[in-house]
Design a protein around this motif. Structure first.
Motif, short mmCIF file in Angstrom:
data_model
loop_
_atom_site.label_atom_id
_atom_site.label_comp_id
_atom_site.label_asym_id
_atom_site.label_seq_id
_atom_site.Cartn_x
_atom_site.Cartn_y
_atom_site.Cartn_z
N ARG A 297 0.84 -1.19 0.00
CA ARG A 297 0.00 0.00 0.00
C ARG A 297 0.88 1.25 0.00
NH1 ARG A 297 -3.45 -3.06 -1.56
NH2 ARG A 297 -5.16 -3.89 -0.30
N HIS A 298 0.32 2.33 -0.52
CA HIS A 298 0.98 3.63 -0.46
C HIS A 298 0.43 4.35 0.76
CE1 HIS A 298 2.91 6.93 -3.16
NE2 HIS A 298 3.31 6.99 -1.92
N VAL A 299 1.30 4.67 1.71
CA VAL A 299 0.90 5.30 2.96
C VAL A 299 1.35 6.75 2.95
CG1 VAL A 299 1.07 5.24 5.48
CG2 VAL A 299 1.05 3.10 4.17
N PHE A 300 0.42 7.66 3.26
CA PHE A 300 0.67 9.10 3.25
C PHE A 300 0.55 9.63 4.68
CE2 PHE A 300 -0.85 7.93 -0.89
CZ PHE A 300 -0.10 8.69 -1.78
N LEU A 301 1.57 10.35 5.11
CA LEU A 301 1.55 10.99 6.43
C LEU A 301 1.29 12.48 6.24
CD1 LEU A 301 1.99 11.02 9.49
CD2 LEU A 301 4.44 11.26 9.05
N PHE A 302 0.11 12.93 6.70
CA PHE A 302 -0.24 14.34 6.67
C PHE A 302 0.01 14.95 8.06
CE2 PHE A 302 -2.63 12.47 3.20
CZ PHE A 302 -2.50 13.41 2.19
N THR A 303 -0.20 16.24 8.14
CA THR A 303 0.06 16.93 9.41
C THR A 303 -0.90 16.52 10.52
OG1 THR A 303 -1.23 18.75 8.48
CG2 THR A 303 1.16 18.98 8.46
N ASP A 304 -2.02 15.87 10.18
CA ASP A 304 -2.98 15.50 11.21
C ASP A 304 -3.49 14.07 11.10
OD1 ASP A 304 -4.33 16.10 8.86
OD2 ASP A 304 -6.17 16.64 9.91
N ILE A 306 -2.81 9.81 9.15
CA ILE A 306 -2.13 8.85 8.27
C ILE A 306 -3.20 8.22 7.37
CG2 ILE A 306 -0.88 6.67 8.15
CD1 ILE A 306 0.48 7.31 10.71
N LEU A 307 -2.94 8.24 6.07
CA LEU A 307 -3.88 7.70 5.10
C LEU A 307 -3.22 6.55 4.36
CD1 LEU A 307 -6.57 7.98 3.44
CD2 LEU A 307 -5.27 9.43 1.87
N CYS A 308 -3.92 5.43 4.27
CA CYS A 308 -3.44 4.25 3.54
C CYS A 308 -4.31 4.08 2.30
CB CYS A 308 -3.51 3.00 4.41
SG CYS A 308 -3.00 1.48 3.60
N ALA A 309 -3.67 3.98 1.14
CA ALA A 309 -4.40 3.89 -0.12
C ALA A 309 -3.80 2.79 -1.00
CB ALA A 309 -4.37 5.23 -0.86
N PHE A 321 -9.16 4.38 -1.39
CA PHE A 321 -9.02 4.49 0.06
C PHE A 321 -9.04 3.10 0.71
CE2 PHE A 321 -11.28 4.48 4.13
CZ PHE A 321 -10.46 5.28 4.90
N VAL A 322 -8.15 2.88 1.69
CA VAL A 322 -8.13 1.63 2.45
C VAL A 322 -8.47 1.90 3.92
CG1 VAL A 322 -6.77 -0.39 3.14
CG2 VAL A 322 -6.46 0.60 0.87
N TRP A 323 -7.69 2.77 4.59
CA TRP A 323 -7.99 3.16 5.96
C TRP A 323 -7.25 4.46 6.29
CZ3 TRP A 323 -3.45 3.53 8.62
CH2 TRP A 323 -2.41 2.65 8.30
N TYR A 324 -7.64 5.05 7.40
CA TYR A 324 -6.91 6.22 7.89
C TYR A 324 -7.01 6.26 9.41
CZ TYR A 324 -10.25 9.64 9.72
OH TYR A 324 -11.15 10.31 10.51
N LEU A 325 -6.04 6.92 10.05
CA LEU A 325 -6.01 7.11 11.49
C LEU A 325 -5.62 8.55 11.79
CD1 LEU A 325 -4.10 3.88 12.66
CD2 LEU A 325 -6.55 4.33 12.88
N PRO A 326 -6.33 9.23 12.69
CA PRO A 326 -5.92 10.59 13.08
C PRO A 326 -4.68 10.53 13.96
CG PRO A 326 -7.83 9.88 14.36
CD PRO A 326 -7.58 8.81 13.34
N ASP A 441 -12.29 14.95 4.28
CA ASP A 441 -13.11 14.43 3.19
C ASP A 441 -12.27 13.34 2.52
OD1 ASP A 441 -14.42 13.85 0.85
OD2 ASP A 441 -15.04 15.92 0.48
N LEU A 442 -12.48 12.10 2.96
CA LEU A 442 -11.59 11.01 2.55
C LEU A 442 -11.60 10.76 1.05
CD1 LEU A 442 -12.20 8.51 5.47
CD2 LEU A 442 -10.28 10.05 5.13
N LEU A 443 -12.76 10.97 0.42
CA LEU A 443 -12.83 10.75 -1.02
C LEU A 443 -11.93 11.72 -1.76
CD1 LEU A 443 -14.08 9.27 -3.42
CD2 LEU A 443 -15.95 10.92 -3.34
N ASN A 444 -12.09 13.02 -1.47
CA ASN A 444 -11.27 14.02 -2.15
C ASN A 444 -9.81 13.92 -1.77
OD1 ASN A 444 -13.47 15.12 -3.50
ND2 ASN A 444 -13.95 16.55 -1.84
N LEU A 445 -9.55 13.61 -0.49
CA LEU A 445 -8.17 13.49 -0.05
C LEU A 445 -7.47 12.33 -0.76
CD1 LEU A 445 -6.01 14.57 1.87
CD2 LEU A 445 -6.84 12.97 3.60
N THR A 446 -8.16 11.20 -0.89
CA THR A 446 -7.58 10.05 -1.59
C THR A 446 -7.35 10.36 -3.05
OG1 THR A 446 -8.72 8.56 -0.05
CG2 THR A 446 -7.85 7.59 -2.07
#
Length: 827
Positions: A297-304, A306-309, A321-326, A441-446
């Motif tokens: 998976r491609h994992v992205f670390l944002f300032t607030d 973690i998004l897994c796609a 989108f797969v999952w995300y954690l604040p 907004d997980l859809l737009n963010l992904t």
């Protein structure tokens, strides 16, 4: 009653008493506990399911209507299949509920009625809801009409899913109850860790934990938006379902953000300060470990967050989108290194060998040494990419667990300590900067990840057309001298070395641990086989002492050294590098030569753990491997009077340090043996025998040994056992004889160390002897697990009691002088 009887039999199989009551029903467990209040539509999710639809374009409703209907049918079939799997998981979750309720009426309940209500709160309602939805959707699809509407089914689900709010609000209490009861009741622990569910509607059964099943509804909620988006995308503009699906999409999008951010901790969900925007800090391709399955998976670390796609390749690459954690409240827990199963390790060697040959073929074409057609080269590149994708997915072995305070958790696997340290440092820094966040907004963010990503290619494209620098291919010699500028001289330090292969890093070596030295001086040399290496990573790691074994390893400093083949070729180059505040001096030298394909043992290989004993002995030129001899001799030197020797485990960090030393540097291992606790020495020997790919007494001899045990005549039994022993391979026979002599000397001190021959046989039996996976021949002896343990213990005990065993041969004559010189070398 069928479900109840099946659940009762299930519990009785674990020895849990059950009182049957035909009048009990699901509602009995939840009387007076259901939330009759109905939530507003915007707070009510519908059943979200994950679909892996094909890439049909980006626009909503664009394209030929007939083709869109065909694609819509595929999406609906995918939803139906996923819904079937979800129902199976809900049924598995509820399977033991009635039986647990029955035991609540006994003198020894597994769970109380209140605990049952808490654990399974709203789960029966979810099952009924999704059964109705699944039946309705299945009947519509069986009609085969592409214009058949299903929007009313989704609308009905949206209007009835207030139960999800109750389940989500109760989730933390349910998990806390499960964890508490798992720790306090072994019966419930056995039950909760062995839940079974069919997979994909087939007869194949998958094992789950109860905690994992309780998370399934939450996981399903997070997929709502993507499912509706897929379905709406392939629904024509004039289809009657379109307005219904649009409204459902609006509701689910709002609920998705609310569930993940607001429901568990509403007080902490605040808005980011005005003018602050979400920024991408780091990204990379990691392995997502879910239910024992590895997924790249491609994992992205944002300032607030973690998004897994999932990256969907094609003419128009997309992310799903797969999952995300604040990040606020997120905890990171490194786990112990994972060991690949023997069959996976064997395939790993094959894939590395295949990639090695393909890479050589492409390199020869670049140099003009071989003229191949463009089609042949393209085919080779495609095969190489497939190999590297598989290797990239299965090689990472360092787990990092991510736990959110809202109860969600995920595990990712990384390939190197440097990479793990990088991710931990970034997350801990961002987590401490601010607790403010906005619901994503997980859809737009992904969808935006494709433009935002900073890693333009995963580290698997090793054949770049414009690359003339192939890196170092041969042997890289590294000498670690000493470290200075330490801020805490009393700590225990070691240096880790990691080298890349065409951009992909892995752990290569580790120095010994120096304890409490002001200026640690290692003076250790490592010979690293490298193929396409460009960088050397160095990490200074603080490792806990024996009294602090619960403390995690801590990276004090790290750096990357670029490898210049011309500057290092056939000559030593000494330099000093900075690892944050620590200064480390080292020397490098590179020797270029043709490499053997990976997985084929070379003369310079020194690994002994998880390697066939014949391979190790042949490389060392002995009949009893060094590790067996030296560990046994050290135990005899200072452990014969130790109470519980071989029964009491040594400190895990010391055992792992010895394991690493034997795998990399025998001279260092001999020094360590004299310094560590003797229980760590005995633990290392047990670990080596346990990790042998094939036990010391090979499986094909199991039946003959089991048959010898039933012989009544003691002399005939001993004769038969000796006969089997003589038929063993030379290394196995001599190592086993050496070990028997050693264990006899241990048991001769049983009045002090309390280790009788029976106790030693119990400890070593399962490691020294295992049955074949399948019976040999039509008359093969089949044994269950209890009989298997008896055979293992009794075989070793009988050999310990034999008086006519031959003496072991330890080493070959040609290797004696070199071996004695090494063993007598003073540190």
């Amino acid at each position: 009653m069928e479900v109840f009887n099946e659940a009762v039999e299930y519990l009785l199989g674990y020895g849990i008493p059950v009182v049957e009551d035909d009048q009990m029903d699901l509602e009995d467990v939840f009387d007076g506990e259901c939330d009759n209040g109905f939530l507003s539509a915007i707070d009510s999710p519908f059943s979200p399911v994950r679909t892996e639809s094909a890439d049909f374009g980006d626009g909503l409703g664009e394209g030929d209507p007939e083709k869109m209907l065909e694609r819509r049918a595929l999406v609906l079939k995918s939803i139906l299949s996923s819904e079937q799997q979800y129902l199976s998981e809900l049924e598995a979750m509820l399977m033991p509920m009635k039986a647990l309720k029955a035991t609540a009426c006994t003198s020894q309940p597994v769970l109380t009625n209140q605990q049952i209500r808490t654990v399974f709160f709203q789960a029966p309602e979810l099952l009924a809801l999704h059964r109705e939805f699944h039946e309705g959707l299945r009947e519509r699809l069986q009609q085969g009409d592409p214009h058949q509407g299903v929007g009313d089914l989704f609308q009905k689900v949206v209007n009835q899913l207030g139960v999800y709010r109750g389940f989500i609000d109760n989730y933390e209490s349910a998990i806390a109850t499960v964890r508490k009861c798992t720790q306090t009741d072994d019966r419930f622990k056995t039950l909760a860790e062995n839940m079974m569910s069919s997979k994909d509607g087939s007869n194949c059964r998958t094992k789950y934990t109860l905690e994992a099943l309780l998370y399934k509804p939450l996981d399903r909620v997070t997929k709502t938006t993507l499912v509706l988006h897929d379905l709406l995308k392939h629904t024509p503009e004039d289809h009657p379902d379109r307005p219904l699906l649009q409204e459902a999409l609006r509701i689910s999008s709002s609920f998705l953000s609310g569930v993940n951010e607001e429901v568990p901790h509403k007080k902490s969900a605040v808005t980011i300060s005005k003018g602050t925007t979400r920024q991408l800090v780091k990204d990379g391709f990691l392995v997502d470990l879910s239910d024992g399955t590895r997924n790249l998976r491609h994992v992205f670390l944002f300032t607030d967050l973690i998004l897994c796609a999932k990256l969907k390749a094609g003419r128009q690459p997309q992310y799903r989108f797969v999952w995300y954690l604040p990040l606020p409240g997120l905890s990171l827990i490194p786990g112990p290194e994972c060991q690949l199963p023997p069959d996976t390790q064997c395939r790993m060697d094959q894939m590395k060998q295949k990639a090695f040959r393909l890479r050589q073929e492409i390199q020869l074409q670049r140099k003009g040494s071989r003229v191949l057609s463009t089609r042949t080269i393209d085919r080779a590149r495609k095969k190489l990419l497939d190999c590297e994708l598989w290797i990239l997915s299965h090689s990472p072995s360092l787990p990092l667990e991510l736990h959110s305070r809202c109860g969600k958790s995920h595990t990712v696997l990384l390939s190197s300590l440097y990479e793990l340290s990088e991710w931990r440092d970034h997350v801990e820094r961002l987590r401490g900067e601010s607790c403010e966040r906005v619901s994503p907004d997980l859809l737009n963010l992904t969808n935006s990840c494709f433009k935002l990503r900073t890693t333009h290619h995963p580290p698997l494209y090793s054949t770049l057309e414009d690359s003339s620098d192939l890196g170092l291919c041969g042997t890289l010699c590294v000498v670690i001298h000493r470290a200075t500028q330490l801020q805490q001289p009393e700590i225990d330090l070691s240096i880790f070395l990691e080298v890349d292969s065409f951009g992909y890093f892995e752990n290569k070596a580790q120095t010994r641990v120096l304890m409490g030295v002001l200026t640690p001086s290692w003076e250790e040399e490592f010979s690293l086989q490298v193929d396409g290496a460009h960088d050397l990573r160095l990490l200074c790691v603080q490792q806990p002492g024996r009294e602090d074994s619960w403390i995690e390893d801590r990276v004090l400093g790290k750096t990357t050294v670029q490898l210049d083949a011309k500057a290092l070729l056939n000559k030593w180059k000494r330099s000093v590098v900075s690892l944050q505040q620590i200064e480390l001096s080292l020397s490098l030298k590179y020797t270029e030569h043709s490499l053997q394909p990976p997985g084929i043992p070379s003369t310079q290989s020194s690994k002994v753990f998880n390697i066939h004993i014949e391979t190790v002995a042949e490389r060392e030129g002995v009949l009893v491997p060094h590790i067996v001899r030296f560990c046994a001799e050290e135990v005899e030197r200072r452990g014969l009077q130790e109470v519980g020797i071989y029964r009491i485990s040594g400190v895990a960090t010391e055992v792992q340090a010895l394991r690493t030393a034997f795998n990399t540097n025998l001279r260092d291992a001999l020094v360590r043996l004299k310094a560590v606790d003797v229980n760590a020495v005995s633990g290392t020997l047990k670990l080596y025998l346990r990790e042998l790919p094939e036990p010391l007494l090979p499986p094909q001899y199991f039946q003959a040994l089991a048959a010898a045990l039933v012989i009544a005549d003691p002399l005939e039994k001993e004769h038969r056992l000796v006969s089997v022993l003589q038929s063993l391979p030379s290394v196995n026979r001599n190592t086993f004889l050496f070990l028997l002599e050693h264990l006899r000397r241990v048991s001769q001190n049983q009045e002090v160390n309390k280790m009788t021959a029976q106790n030693l046989a119990t400890v070593f039996g399962p490691s020294l002897l295992r049955p074949p996976e399948e019976p040999l021949g039509d008359s093969g002896l089949c044994v269950d697990i209890s009989q298997e343990i008896v055979v293992q213990v009794q075989v070793v005990l009988c050999y310990l009691q034999c008086i006519n065993l031959p003496a072991p041969q330890i080493k070959l004559q040609r290797h004696s002088a070199e071996l004695e010189e090494m063993t007598q070398q003073e540190p």
